[in-house]
Design an enzyme around this catalytic site. Structure first.
Site, PDB file in Angstrom:
ATOM      1  CG  LEU A   7      -1.726  -1.260   1.481  1.00 27.34           C
ATOM      2  CD1 LEU A   7      -2.733  -1.042   2.599  1.00 27.34           C
ATOM      3  CD2 LEU A   7      -2.435  -1.716   0.208  1.00 27.34           C
ATOM      4  N   GLY A  10      -0.867   6.599  -0.114  1.00 31.91           N
ATOM      5  CA  GLY A  10      -1.121   7.706   0.810  1.00 31.91           C
ATOM      6  C   GLY A  10      -0.183   8.877   0.583  1.00 31.91           C
ATOM      7  NE  ARG A  14      -0.012  10.695  10.239  1.00 28.01           N
ATOM      8  CZ  ARG A  14      -0.423   9.491  10.652  1.00 28.01           C
ATOM      9  NH1 ARG A  14      -0.404   9.203  11.933  1.00 28.01           N
ATOM     10  NH2 ARG A  14      -0.852   8.574   9.808  1.00 28.01           N
ATOM     11  N   GLY A  78      -8.508   5.500   2.350  1.00 25.83           N
ATOM     12  CA  GLY A  78      -8.165   4.597   3.443  1.00 25.83           C
ATOM     13  C   GLY A  78      -7.575   3.277   2.968  1.00 25.83           C
ATOM     14  CB  THR A  79      -5.505   0.770   4.830  1.00 23.48           C
ATOM     15  OG1 THR A  79      -6.386   0.750   5.962  1.00 23.48           O
ATOM     16  CG2 THR A  79      -4.320   1.641   5.158  1.00 23.48           C
ATOM     17  CD  GLU A 155      -6.421   2.071  12.768  1.00 23.47           C
ATOM     18  OE1 GLU A 155      -5.455   2.842  12.701  1.00 23.47           O
ATOM     19  OE2 GLU A 155      -6.291   0.840  12.720  1.00 23.47           O
ATOM     20  CB  ALA A 419      59.420  26.230  -9.206  1.00 22.00           C
ATOM     21  NE  ARG A 436      61.650  30.299 -13.335  1.00 21.70           N
ATOM     22  CZ  ARG A 436      62.174  29.325 -12.614  1.00 21.70           C
ATOM     23  NH1 ARG A 436      61.410  28.368 -12.123  1.00 21.70           N
ATOM     24  NH2 ARG A 436      63.462  29.315 -12.363  1.00 21.70           N
TER      25      ARG A 436
END
Ligand code: UD1
Ligand code: MG
Length: 449
Positions: A7, A10, A14, A78-79, A155, A419, A436
């Site tokens: 199921l 739903g 909550r 409902g269930t 319930e 470097a 560089r």
């Protein structure tokens, strides 16, 4: 023959979430995935999922399971109403129907096997799972005699004061004789506090119900809000950590670490505090992880050390050391005995045996030969604003501190980069590359006034 119905229609009001409740994640899997996993050992011939609220989203999340049959419940009344929707798809079906609530994710496979055996041997019309809880608030109460015969389920919100004191609760997991259930389903009424059709009312209508009490009440934890979600996560995490401790893993501070189902450990692994494992991971014998690390979809060879680091989508061979403060991103492959040090990020790159990238570097889309020594602050400039390009560095090469390697670039074996260089052209094996400005010194400069 056995059919399973989950199921999952739903909304989960909550939870106060945009996500349908059954898609909430728990230790890396959704609630509905966990519920489905709990019944696979029973080998059901049909698996039905009752969907309704955000049905499409739930179905999309389960696209990899073509064996599922979806039954739409619209609206969600409902269930009992949810199970009424099975009357048509299960017309003519003979056998048991196992009904699982989509929000009860911690069930063990053995418990469901036990439920089915008990049901088959008793001949009852329904056998339901129950538990005794110190605090039964919110659950339906099971009204049963000492022999285990159930006369009704009430319930929480419909309970009298006396019934509220009953601590035997309905887990929301039922094994029905389908033919007998199908006869009483149309008789359900919505004469209750919520005005819904309750599956639990079939128990009294069937007149032949027994309950089976679970030994470990944690298994039937239902999730209706975030607090219960967090409690279930804690139970799952504890199960996973206990399992791996029994298999030979040391957790220095287990409660501070989290695991996923898909994480596998070898023996003599030490997990220090605050480590988190997500998705599928293989952590081989003798690794030392943490403190403070996140690992997701990684394979670590033997004796790898990871300290205060994030490792995702990476393969790391035996004897490597990562961290502190490294980030290995997807597509990183390290062969044995590599070292990756502090503030180093590596992405989509292959480092052959014994490479060292010890300080402050970014290595992206690169292939390093054996024993390459990447100097502090070396960066592969892999992106020209439009496309990514690769950098190849031959075995035994060494880059100086703060070098920038502008991809696409190919450095041969044994190359030295001075470097501070910005290298834009390929360098042949054995050469020194400088890129560089030459230093200028003005003697007797007056300095700041
Ligand atoms: C339900 C039981 C209660 C039990 C508890 C255990 C009923 C009437 N009550 O209460 O006795 O103690 O589970 O956790 O069954 N669903 C649908 N369609 C709907 C309504 C719900 O598919 O119209 C699904 C939900 O998605 C959920 C499951 O059914 O997965 C249970 O629904 P929920 O509203 O959580 O029932 P509870 O109040 O927990
Ligand atoms: Mg519930």
């Amino acid at each position: 023959m056995l059919a399973v119905a989950v199921l999952a229609a739903g909304k989960g009001t909550r939870m106060k979430s945009d996500l349908p409740k059954v898609l909430q994640p728990l230790a890396g899997a959704t609630l509905v995935e966990r519920v489905l996993a709990s019944c696979q050992r029973l080998n059901p011939s049909r698996q039905l999922l009752v969907v309704g609220h955000q049905a499409e989203r739930v179905q999309t999340s389960l696209a990899a399971r073509p064996e599922l049959e979806y039954v739409l419940q619209q609206p969600q009344n409902g269930t009992g109403h949810a199970v009424q929707q099975l009357l048509e798809p299960l017309a003519g079906f003979e056998g048991e129907l196992l009904v699982l609530n989509g929000d009860v994710p911690l069930l063990r496979e053995q418990t469901l096997e036990h439920l089915l055996e008990r049901h088959r041997s008793s001949g009852a019309a329904v056998t339901l799972l129950s538990a005794r809880l110190a605090d039964p608030t919110g659950y339906g109460r099971v009204i049963a005699d000492e022999a285990g015969q159930v006369s009704a389920i009430v319930e929480h919100r419909d309970c009298t004061a006396d019934q509220k004191a009953i601590n035997l609760i309905n887990a929301g997991i039922y094994c029905f004789d389908w033919a007998r259930l199908a006869q009483v389903l149309p008789q359900l009424s919505s004469d209750n506090d919520q005005g819904e059709l309750y599956l639990t009312d079939t128990v009294a209508l069937l007149g032949s119900a027994i309950h089976l009490e679970v030994a470990d009440a944690d298994e039937i934890n239902g999730i209706n809000d975030r607090l219960q979600l967090c409690q279930c996560e804690a139970v799952l995490q504890q199960r996973l950590r206990e399992h791996w401790m029994r298999e030979g893993v040391t957790f220095v501070d287990p409660a501070s670490c989290s695991l996923s189902d898909g994480t596998r450990f070898g023996r003599d692994v030490i997990v220090e505090p605050q480590c988190h494992f997500r998705g599928n991971n293989l952590i081989s014998d003798g690794c030392r992880i943490g403190p403070g690390s996140l690992l997701e979809e990684v394979q670590l060879g033997k004796g790898v050390e990871v300290l205060f680091s994030v490792v995702r989508g990476a393969q790391v061979a035996d004897g490597c050391a990562i961290g502190p403060y490294s980030q290995l991103r997807p597509g990183t492959r390290l062969e044995a005995d590599c070292r990756v040090g502090n503030f180093v990020e590596i992405k989509n790159s292959h480092l052959d045996h014994g490479c060292k990238v010890n300080h402050l570097s970014y290595i992206g889309d690169a292939d390093l030969g054996q024993g390459v020594n990447v100097g502090a602050g070396t960066i592969t400039a892999n992106y020209d604003g439009l496309r990514k390009h690769r950098t190849l560095i031959g075995s035994g090469s060494k880059t100086g501190a703060n070098s920038t390697l502008v991809a696409p670039l190919n450095l041969g074996a044994g190359v030295t980069v001075a470097a501070g260089s910005v290298i834009t052209r390929d360098v042949a094996a054995g050469a020194l590359a400088l890129g560089r400005a030459r230093q200028v010194v003005k003697e007797n400069w007056p300095g700041p006034v």
